[in-house]
Each structure stands twice: as C-alpha cells, then as structure tokens.
Design an enzyme around this catalytic site. Structure first.
Site: not given
Ligand code: UT7
Length: 324
Positions: A113, A281, A251
C-alpha cells in the site's frame, strides 16, 4: 535547486460497483458491520477490458492531458502495484505500450500500500539528478483477483482502481521531504502468497493459495502508530507544525484508522481527504486516486502544503510533504 512537482493527475475506476448489501449474499456479514467497522460502503470490481494495466493506462492518459504532455515525452513509466496481471513483463511495460510512451523506460515497484509513496520518492531522486526528466508514476491494483471471496475478514475491504501523476521539475514548488520505512520481521501479519513453485524442492506445503491473508487487529494498531510516527518525524525535521498542513491525503484503508490518526496528530477532519467509503482499500492506488479527486474537487490550490502518508504489507510505511 530543482524540486520534483506533480504537474498533472488522473484516475480510473472500474464500472462495476459492489455494495455491502451484495456482500451480505456472499459471506456472513452485514452492511451495518462493514460500515461501522470500516466506513466502506461500496468498492469497484474490474471486469472485461479492465486489467490492471488497462486501468493504469486510462489514469495515465488523463494525467498526461492534465499536464499538457504527450506520451512520447515521457522518460520513465513507474507502476506501483502488488496485483499485476502477469509477473513478467511488468505492468509498467504494458502501460508503456498501451499509451505509446515509446521513449520511456518502464518498471514496477512493490511496496504494497506504500508503493505510490515509494514511487514518488524515487521519481524525486531521478528529477534531482536529471531535472529534464518527465516521469509517470502510477498506483494501480486489481485486488479483486487476489481476494478470497469466502473470507469475510478480507473480502469486504479491498477494491480495484488506478491513479496516476506526472512528475516534472520546478524551481518553485514540489516535494519538500519524505520519510520511508519498512519492517520485514512483521511480514506475516499481512501478506499474499505467490502461486505454487514449479520447483518441488521449493514447494511450500503450508501455503494456502495466492490470497491476501491478514491479522486485521494487529495491522490496525501498527498502521495508526507507524503513520503517526512518520508524519511527526517529517514535520519535526522540516520545522513545521500539523497546523501548517492544508490537506492530509492518507492511505485509505479504514475510517477508524484515519479517525485515530487524526486524533493523535491533532488535525481537523476538514483537512483530511477521505474516499474509502466509495472505493474500499485500493492499496497502492489509494493515494493517487484520492489526490486526483482532491484536485477535481478543488481541495488543493497552488502553494498549499500537502501531506501524504501510507502504511501497508511488508510492513512498509512513510510520509511525504509537498508544496502544490
Ligand atoms: O492497507 C493496510 C491493509 N489492511 C488494513 O488496513 C486493515 C486493518 N484492520 C482493520 O481494518 C480491522 O481490523 C478490520 C476491519 C479488518 C476488522 O475490524 P476489527 O474491529 O479489528 O474486528 P476483529 O478482527 O477484531 O473481529 C471482530 C469480530 C470477529 O468475531 P469474533 O471472533 O469476535 O466472534 C470476526 O470474526 O468480527 C468478526 N468479523 C466479521 N463479522 C461480520 C470479521 N469480519 C467480519 C465481517 N462481518 N465482514
């Protein structure tokens, strides 16, 4: 002194919207549980014509148009991803061919990520040594291919999408500083197996298929602490305070993680960009998609101090400050 600045952004999301109500039909879960524990209401799932590199290429074309550049002017195509549709060639090579960036070299980067942040940091280093370079940095994922759709712990969380930005040099604005970190000792709290080895001597019988595996509660705790630490360190190093930041683009993993982060950093909610409710996500794609949406919505103006921060598998994490 040349700075690396973002001259254009773009994003591309798959057409198909998967709702929490639909997930209720697939695993034992509820809209109420997903919304209250994660803040996620919908996510996008790729279909035909929406391979990772195709989403990435569409996002790249928009970023090029925003920057007023032709694909042939690019020197480097860098794709941050952990879900390429092939292991070789890289997703970046497919993007390079798809958009016609004939003069660019191309490679992928995997920092989970945190990949987009790692990629931007790398682009900044290239610009520092060769200011004439024009670099395309993309975060792109099709995690729907890597999720076990029978595992309610993970399948509700992830989504597909791509975000891109063009990085060029400027004497006035751009990246101020960044801090990147990793701790490979904690790899088994969040990981995705590779397909089984064809070499019998290297075959690992404990592996459970190439799905995302996660200890959610542990990841949650580390994520909050690590992002807080990365941001605090960076601000201190630059003699800046959290109040100097105009917009934080973190994020997008879980609104509860972001809520705790805001609380610890002491930053107002109005200064934090959140779209995890729409897309879930999207790993390496989450920051560039959010950055593009923030630009479209007029949330960032020239001269604004923007803060990015991320956390993901590895573990990897980091933060970056830039003047827009
Ligand atoms: O980019 C970084 C990648 N990952 C992350 O950022 C994820 C970080 N972690 C999280 O976001 C949260 O830990 C989760 C959303 C994954 C889970 O939330 P939680 O509040 O930490 O729940 P939990 O894992 O402690 O589970 C609580 C209960 C469990 O049941 P028992 O054992 O208490 O009976 C789970 O089995 O909730 C259950 N559960 C579910 N129930 C309904 C887990 N997933 C679901 C589900 N629907 N989808």
């Amino acid at each position: 002194m040349h700075k690396a600045y973002i001259s254009g952004t773009g994003s591309c999301l798959p057409e198909r919207v998967l709702t929490n109500n639909e997930l209720e039909q697939m695993v034992e879960t509820s809209d109420e549980w997903i919304t209250s524990r994660t803040g996620i209401q919908t996510r996008r799932i790729s279909g035909a014509g929406e391979q990772n590199y195709q989403l990435a290429a569409r996002a790249a074309e928009k970023a090029l148009a925003a920057a007023g550049l032709e694909a042939q002017e690019l020197d480097l195509v860098l794709v941050a991803t952990l879900s390429p549709h092939m292991i070789m060639p890289s997703c970046a090579c497919f993007v390079q061919a798809e958009i016609g960036a004939a003069n660019a070299f191309a490679f992928d980067l995997n920092a989970a990520c945190s990949g987009f942040l790692y990629g931007l940091d790398m682009a900044e280093k290239y610009i520092a040594s060769r200011p004439e370079m024009k670099i395309l940095v993309i975060g792109s994922e099709t995690l729907s291919c890597r999720v076990n759709w029978e595992d309610r712990n993970t399948c509700i969380l992830f989504g597909d999408g791509a975000g891109a930005c063009i990085v060029e040099s400027s004497s006035a604005r751009g990246i101020v500083d960044s801090t990147l970190h990793a701790d490979g000792n904690l790899w088994n709290l969040l990981y995705m197996d590779s397909p089984a080895s064809r070499n019998p001597d290297l075959l690992d019988k404990d592996r459970q298929g190439c799905y995302i595996q996660m200890s959610g509660r542990d990841v949650f705790k580390y994520a909050v602490r690590a992002m807080e630490d990365a941001v605090t360190r960076l601000l201190k190093r630059q003699n800046l305070a959290i109040n100097d930041v105009c917009l934080l683009i973190p994020h997008q993993a879980n609104v509860r993680i972001l809520g705790k982060l805001m609380e610890r950093l002491g930053i107002e909610q109005e200064k934090v960009f959140i779209n995890v409710n729409k897309y879930g996500n999207t790993s390496a794609a989450s920051i560039p998609i959010a950055l593009d949406e923030a630009c479209q919505e007029g949330r960032v103006q020239q001269g604004d101090l923007v803060l990015l921060c991320s956390f993901g598998g590895g573990f990897t994490w980091g933060s970056m400050l830039l003047y827009w």
